[in-house]
Design an enzyme around this catalytic site. Structure first.
Site, PDB file in Angstrom:
ATOM      1  N   VAL A 140       0.851  -1.181   0.000  1.00  0.00           N
ATOM      2  CA  VAL A 140       0.000   0.000   0.000  1.00  0.00           C
ATOM      3  C   VAL A 140       0.888   1.233   0.000  1.00  0.00           C
ATOM      4  O   VAL A 140       1.890   1.287   0.717  1.00  0.00           O
ATOM      5  CB  VAL A 140      -0.930   0.022   1.227  1.00  0.00           C
ATOM      6  CG1 VAL A 140      -1.945   1.146   1.140  1.00  0.00           C
ATOM      7  CG2 VAL A 140      -1.631  -1.315   1.395  1.00  0.00           C
TER       8      VAL A 140
ATOM      9  N   ASP B  61     -10.731 -11.815   8.609  1.00  0.00           N
ATOM     10  CA  ASP B  61      -9.420 -11.354   9.069  1.00  0.00           C
ATOM     11  C   ASP B  61      -9.570 -10.180  10.036  1.00  0.00           C
ATOM     12  O   ASP B  61      -8.883  -9.158   9.916  1.00  0.00           O
ATOM     13  CB  ASP B  61      -8.554 -10.944   7.882  1.00  0.00           C
ATOM     14  CG  ASP B  61      -7.062 -10.950   8.218  1.00  0.00           C
ATOM     15  OD1 ASP B  61      -6.682 -11.582   9.231  1.00  0.00           O
ATOM     16  OD2 ASP B  61      -6.285 -10.324   7.478  1.00  0.00           O
TER      17      ASP B  61
END
Length: 415
Positions: A64, A170
Site C-alpha cells: 500500500v 481477518d
C-alpha cells in the site's frame, strides 16, 4: 478535501472524506460501475513511482502506498488487490464504519492479475498501533477502548446483515483503523467472502492467533468465525497484549486469558499501563462476553448482533456521567469568572461522585439545595435538576466547592 491513509502493519486506514455523504445502505450494482477510474500515469506520479518514501505497509494481497492526487487536492492510499474479491465487496458495501473505496486503476505492469484500488486515508493509524505502542503516554483509556470495540462490532454486524452477507475472515487490531474523529473503521477486505456459506468454496484463511479453530475446511466457514476473531480482539483491547507473543508464556492470548476468566481474576487481565477500570462489574461482563465469543463450539457463540447489544450496554458504565460533566461545565458564570481547569477523566469524575451513577430521570427542578458557596458575606444557593436519587445531591456540590476552595461562584441553575 479528502484525507486518506493506510495502516503500516496490514490494512488500509481511511476516514470518510467531507465530500462524501453518509450512506449506511449498500450501493447498487449500477452505482458500483460509476466509480472513478484513475489513469495509471497519474497514480505513478502520485506515488513517486511507488517509491519507498510513499510506502505505507502491506495489505493481505499487496503493498500500500500513499498517493498525492490532483496536484495535492487530496491524499489517498493505493493498494494492489485481486479483482474478483476486494473490489467486488467494496463496490457493493459502503458505510462510515468501513474502509470505503474511492476509485480503481489498472495495474499496467501486471494487469491480468492485480488491480489498484484507491481508498480513503485515515490520519490516526490503527488500533494495533495505539494498543501496542511502547509509549505509555497516549495509550487509550477504558472509555476509548470500549468505544472502539463497539465500533468494530457494529461494523461486523453491518457485514453479516448485508445481502448477501459478508464474512470478513481477518478481524484483528491492525485491520481496525482510526479516523479523524477517533472512530474505529474496519478495513482490508482481501480475505473477505461475500455470499451464503452454503456456496463457500474458499480454503480457510486468516491470521494466526485470531483464526477460528473450528474453521478447518471450506464448509466450516460461518459468521461465527468472525465472532471468534472479535473475541480475541476484545481480549487484546482489554489486556494490551498481542494475540500471539512469544515473550510471554503461554504465548497465546487465548490460552493466557481464559484461565483468568474462569478463576474470576479479572484484574489480572487489565492492561497494567492504565490499571483496572472504575466499574469492574462492567469489565467482568465484557470479559465473560469475550469468553463466550471464543467458545470451542461455534454454535454456542453469540451472534454479532448479541455482541453489539452487550457491549453497548457495558459502554454506558465505562463512560463518565454526562450529566455531571454538563453540570460542572455550567457552574456559575454570573460574575464572569472562567470555570477552573477540570480533570474530566472517568476516574476523577467517579472519584468526585463517590462511585455512584444512577440513570437520568426526566424531572423538573425539584429543590434548591442549601449549599452555601462563594467568598465574603454574599453567599448563593446552587440549583440542580432531579436526575436520580444520590446522583447530584448536596455532598456532590460540596465536593466541587472543596476541590476549588478559591473559586468564587455566583448563583445559577446548573442544568
Amino acid at each position: 478535501m479528502l484525507y486518506l491513509t493506510c495502516n503500516a502493519d496490514t490494512a488500509i486506514a481511511i476516514c470518510r472524506p467531507h465530500s462524501l455523504k453518509k450512506n449506511k445502505k449498500p450501493i447498487s450494482p449500477t452505482q458500483a460501475h460509476t466509480l472513478p477510474l484513475f489513469a495509471y500515469s497519474d497514480i505513478l506520479t502520485a506515488t513517486n513511482a511507488f517509491s519507498a518514501d510513499t510506502f505505507l505497509g502491506k495489505g493481505s494481497h499487496g503493498s500500500v502506498y500513499k498517493a498525492v492526487l490532483q496536484g495535492g487536492a487530496f491524499i489517498a492510499a493505493v493498494k494492489k488487490t485481486k479483482p474478483s474479491n476486494e473490489i467486488e465487496i467494496l463496490s457493493h458495501v459502503k458505510s462510515r464504519r468501513l474502509v470505503n473505496l474511492i476509485g480503481l486503476c489498472n495495474d499496467q505492469t501486471n494487469c491480468n492479475i492485480n488491480k489498484l484500488i484507491v481508498v480513503e486515508y485515515m490520519p490516526n493509524g490503527s488500533l494495533h498501533d495505539l494498543l501496542h505502542s511502547p509509549k505509555t503516554v497516549g495509550t487509550p483509556g477504558w472509555t476509548a477502548r470500549v468505544r472502539f470495540a463497539v465500533h468494530v462490532a457494529k461494523a461486523v454486524r453491518l457485514l453479516h446483515s448485508s445481502e448477501p452477507p459478508v464474512i470478513h475472515r481477518d478481524i484483528k487490531s491492525s485491520n481496525v483503523l482510526i479516523d479523524e474523529k477517533w472512530k474505529a473503521r474496519l478495513g482490508d477486505f482481501g480475505l473477505a467472502f461475500r455470499g451464503h456459506v452454503a456456496d463457500s468454496r474458499v480454503p480457510p484463511a486468516g491470521t494466526l492467533g485470531y483464526l477460528d479453530p473450528c474453521y478447518l475446511a471450506p464448509g466450516d466457514l460461518s459468521p461465527k468465525s468472525d465472532v471468534f476473531s472479535f473475541g480475541i480482539l476484545l481480549l487484546e483491547i482489554a489486556s494490551g497484549r498481542h494475540a500471539i507473543d512469544v515473550r510471554h508464556s503461554p504465548p497465546s492470548l487465548l490460552d493466557w486469558a481464559m484461565p483468568l476468566v474462569c478463576r474470576g481474576e479479572f484484574r489480572e487481565i487489565c492492561d497494567p499501563r492504565i490499571g483496572a477500570p472504575p466499574d469492574m462489574a462492567a469489565f467482568r461482563r465484557m470479559m465473560v462476553l469475550a469468553a463466550r465469543c471464543v467458545r470451542s463450539t461455534a454454535e454456542r457463540r453469540p451472534t454479532i448482533a448479541e455482541v453489539v447489544e452487550c457491549l453497548t450496554a457495558a459502554r454506558k458504565n465505562f463512560e463518565a456521567p454526562v450529566m455531571w460533566l454538563r453540570m460542572t461545565g455550567r457552574v456559575v458564570k454570573a460574575r464572569g469568572y472562567p470555570f477552573p481547569d477540570w480533570d474530566r477523566s472517568e476516574e476523577s469524575v467517579r472519584r468526585v461522585l463517590g462511585g455512584s451513577r444512577n440513570s437520568k430521570r426526566n424531572g423538573k427542578v425539584s429543590s434548591v439545595l442549601g449549599v452555601e458557596c462563594g467568598s465574603g458575606p454574599a453567599k448563593h444557593a446552587v440549583r440542580c435538576r432531579s436526575v436520580g436519587s444520590g446522583f447530584l445531591g448536596e455532598m456532590k456540590i460540596k465536593s466541587v466547592l472543596e476541590r476549588y476552595p478559591n473559586q468564587e461562584f455566583g448563583s445559577a441553575g446548573l442544568l
